[in-house]
Design an enzyme around this catalytic site. Structure first.
Site, mmCIF file in Angstrom:
data_model
loop_
_atom_site.group_PDB
_atom_site.id
_atom_site.type_symbol
_atom_site.label_atom_id
_atom_site.label_comp_id
_atom_site.label_asym_id
_atom_site.label_seq_id
_atom_site.Cartn_x
_atom_site.Cartn_y
_atom_site.Cartn_z
ATOM 1 N N THR A 1 19.827 -2.956 -17.226
ATOM 2 C CA THR A 1 20.961 -3.734 -16.697
ATOM 3 C C THR A 1 22.167 -2.857 -16.333
ATOM 4 O O THR A 1 23.177 -3.356 -15.850
ATOM 5 C CB THR A 1 21.395 -4.802 -17.726
ATOM 6 O OG1 THR A 1 21.691 -4.131 -18.962
ATOM 7 C CG2 THR A 1 20.299 -5.822 -17.953
ATOM 8 N N ARG B 1 17.873 17.713 -22.954
ATOM 9 C CA ARG B 1 17.857 18.658 -21.828
ATOM 10 C C ARG B 1 17.777 20.112 -22.242
ATOM 11 O O ARG B 1 17.242 20.935 -21.513
ATOM 12 C CB ARG B 1 19.116 18.467 -20.977
ATOM 13 C CG ARG B 1 19.093 17.210 -20.138
ATOM 14 C CD ARG B 1 20.346 17.124 -19.280
ATOM 15 N NE ARG B 1 20.495 15.775 -18.737
ATOM 16 C CZ ARG B 1 21.667 15.216 -18.454
ATOM 17 N NH1 ARG B 1 22.794 15.887 -18.677
ATOM 18 N NH2 ARG B 1 21.721 14.012 -17.951
ATOM 19 N N CYS C 1 23.854 14.792 -13.209
ATOM 20 C CA CYS C 1 23.920 14.451 -11.789
ATOM 21 C C CYS C 1 24.522 15.577 -10.939
ATOM 22 O O CYS C 1 24.013 15.899 -9.865
ATOM 23 C CB CYS C 1 24.717 13.170 -11.605
ATOM 24 S SG CYS C 1 26.262 13.112 -12.504
ATOM 25 N N HIS D 1 28.852 12.129 -5.636
ATOM 26 C CA HIS D 1 29.629 13.305 -6.017
ATOM 27 C C HIS D 1 29.621 14.313 -4.871
ATOM 28 O O HIS D 1 28.592 14.501 -4.219
ATOM 29 C CB HIS D 1 29.003 13.994 -7.242
ATOM 30 C CG HIS D 1 29.093 13.198 -8.512
ATOM 31 N ND1 HIS D 1 29.858 12.058 -8.634
ATOM 32 C CD2 HIS D 1 28.523 13.408 -9.730
ATOM 33 C CE1 HIS D 1 29.742 11.593 -9.878
ATOM 34 N NE2 HIS D 1 28.936 12.388 -10.552
#
Lengths: 339, 339
Positions: free
Chosen positions: B9, B96, B125, B238
């Site tokens: 959501t 990560r 990102c 971005h």
């Protein structure tokens, strides 16, 4: 003394009047000029209503002529305006690269102003804001490379730029499509890496101004400078991310201590307290905010920093008035003949 | 196969569903999960209404689990989710930097995905957007130094970030003062050089992610990388100004030709036609726009460029789905047990 503003009704003209009200200049009379379209309007200075006159095509009867009417007007008329004996402090790029015209940021190279021959150039806003922070570092540590990325407000395009941002943002919030006129593309919620005309080398003129003017103001063309100039949807105050390679290594603490003593700079650098330069806090402020001072990760002993400076003030009106104040302090004002 | 979305959501969850509709994955069944607060709501996938369930604390009966519910949820539960045999592609920073977890941008290091042990990390990102442009340059010319300044949209903070920008901008346009909750300061018409937590070295975690993740994805920790990460008042996409020092000199034409062949990149670089990367044109686009390609003025034979990439797509949802597609193409999907 008598002071004139050419371009009194524009965004920088508006700031010039505010700055002059608070300045140390001994102003006996203020003369206001604008294009025929704006002439006749009245502006208030120190409680007195003054009528804006049409910009003369001949001598201006003032000791200091603060010109902010665009490059083509200055180019065509500045030499006529000073025939009365005054000095033009010109906010356009018309004369900045002329060898006989000093390009001055008083905190950095005020003494250059004293060599003027009637015209002094006020630097590009992005450069003025950068050099108040970088010049003191250059003097102590020697800047070898300087990489600048800008976050430039719409007021760099004057009042019309700000109006376009506000009007078009309003449209977008009401479900309409944004249009554009002052900028190359719609500006609300957008980023436009294009300010001023593109040059043959792929850089914009705005970007090259930072290179050329940093060299001239700091007086060292060996510094390797590059810039990416980007318009963003803010109203006023330009911000800049700056990476510096230095000849002698510096620590962030040394740079903070150095800049705390530097004129025209406010060190705003306490990340834990969420204190760093921002348009929100730098707008309307005379000093340029400098923060995010940290060790460079790409240059040993180099420094990264972030600056926010009100480009209508330090980048334009304030710097021009500070040049006039410098001339006054050093007894270097010529006395204009009365009309 | 069965695919699950954890965090269905949220802003990235929304994008994941859009990207999955158009993807090459053979999806037999889509399972949607969210926090108890959002569970029970219905979302439409390929015309079919699906009910969002509460995120399980045990095995998820899916072959691919696309997780975008934040680092703490992933950290606590990802190892449980894969007990059913599926693979988690995790959009948080939880795994990560784990040596055993591949960090993958398929155009750059897709083969790393094949070594997974149940969890694959989706990069930050800003990094994902940068490396699709920089990795091909590194392969041909060797990147020595990489200096990044970012122009990051509010959607980096999810749907709430975008909502805050819109609501607070509305307030400002109506003469009210902006407040803030998602960001450290009011965001309308402002610039905030602060994304994620500050580290001991004065950089933010967002900035260090660009350093760490560029090294891991490109597979070369010798590249010197630095970043200034800045939040600006845009909604999505971005942008980044990138300066590259290269081992072997490159010309802008060579870089343009190279990137024109690169996967995931759209060269948008015709300044005279006012074509360059912008959020306005890059939003909703799978490819990262790359332009303003020009000779570096600070590094001989170096390159400057500007990129705009939809960080909800290439910076999040799209990259995650592309990892799953890569696994499918290479027959590397484990088969999850049915619940």
């Amino acid at each position: 003394m008598r002071v004139a503003i050419v371009g009194a009704t524009g965004a920088v003209g508006h700031e010039l009047m505010q700055v002059l009200e608070r300045s140390a200049l001994h102003i006996d009379e203020l003369l206001l000029y604008a294009s025929p379209r704006s002439a006749g309007s009245q502006l208030t200075f120190r409680g007195q209503a003054l009528t804006v006159q049409v910009t003369p095509e001949g001598p201006i009867p003032a000791d200091v002529i603060l010109a902010s009417a665009g490059g083509s007007v200055s180019k065509a008329l500045a030499h006529r305006w000073i025939e009365g004996g005054g000095v033009v402090i010109d906010n356009s790029s018309a004369f900045r690269y002329d060898a006989g015209v000093p390009l001055v940021v008083p905190e950095v190279n005020g003494e250059a102003a004293l060599t003027h021959q009637g015209i002094i150039a006020n630097p590009n806003c992005t450069t003025a804001i950068a050099v108040v922070a970088v010049a003191p570092i250059h003097r102590e540590y020697g800047v070898r490379r300087m990489i600048v990325s800008t976050y430039q407000a719409t007021s760099g395009a004057g009042q019309k730029g700000m109006d376009e941002l506000l009007e078009q943002t309003h449209r977008v919030l009401h479900g309409q499509e944004a249009t554009h006129k002052e900028f190359a593309h719609p500006i609300p919620f957008n980023v436009i890496p294009h300010i001023d005309a593109f040059q043959d080398n792929g850089y914009t003129k705005e970007e090259m101004k930072v290179v050329w003017e940093t060299h001239k103001i700091i007086g060292d063309p060996s510094i390797r400078v590059s810039c990416t100039a980007v318009r963003i949807p803010t109203l006023r105050t330009h911000s800049e991310a700056i990476t510096l390679e230095l000849e002698r290594p510096a620590t962030p603490d040394e740079i903070r201590a150095l800049l705390a003593q530097a004129a025209g700079v406010e060190v705003r650098d306490d990340p834990e307290a969420r204190l760093y330069p921002m348009p929100l806090t730098a707008s309307g402020k005379y000093d340029v905010e400098v923060g995010r001072i940290r060790e460079s990760l790409v240059f040993d002993g180099g420094i990264d920093l972030f600056v926010s400076g009100d480009q209508l003030l330090k980048g334009a009106a304030l710097n021009a008035v500070q040049i006039a104040e410098y001339l006054q302090t050093h007894g270097a004002l010529r006395s204009a003949q009365r009309a």
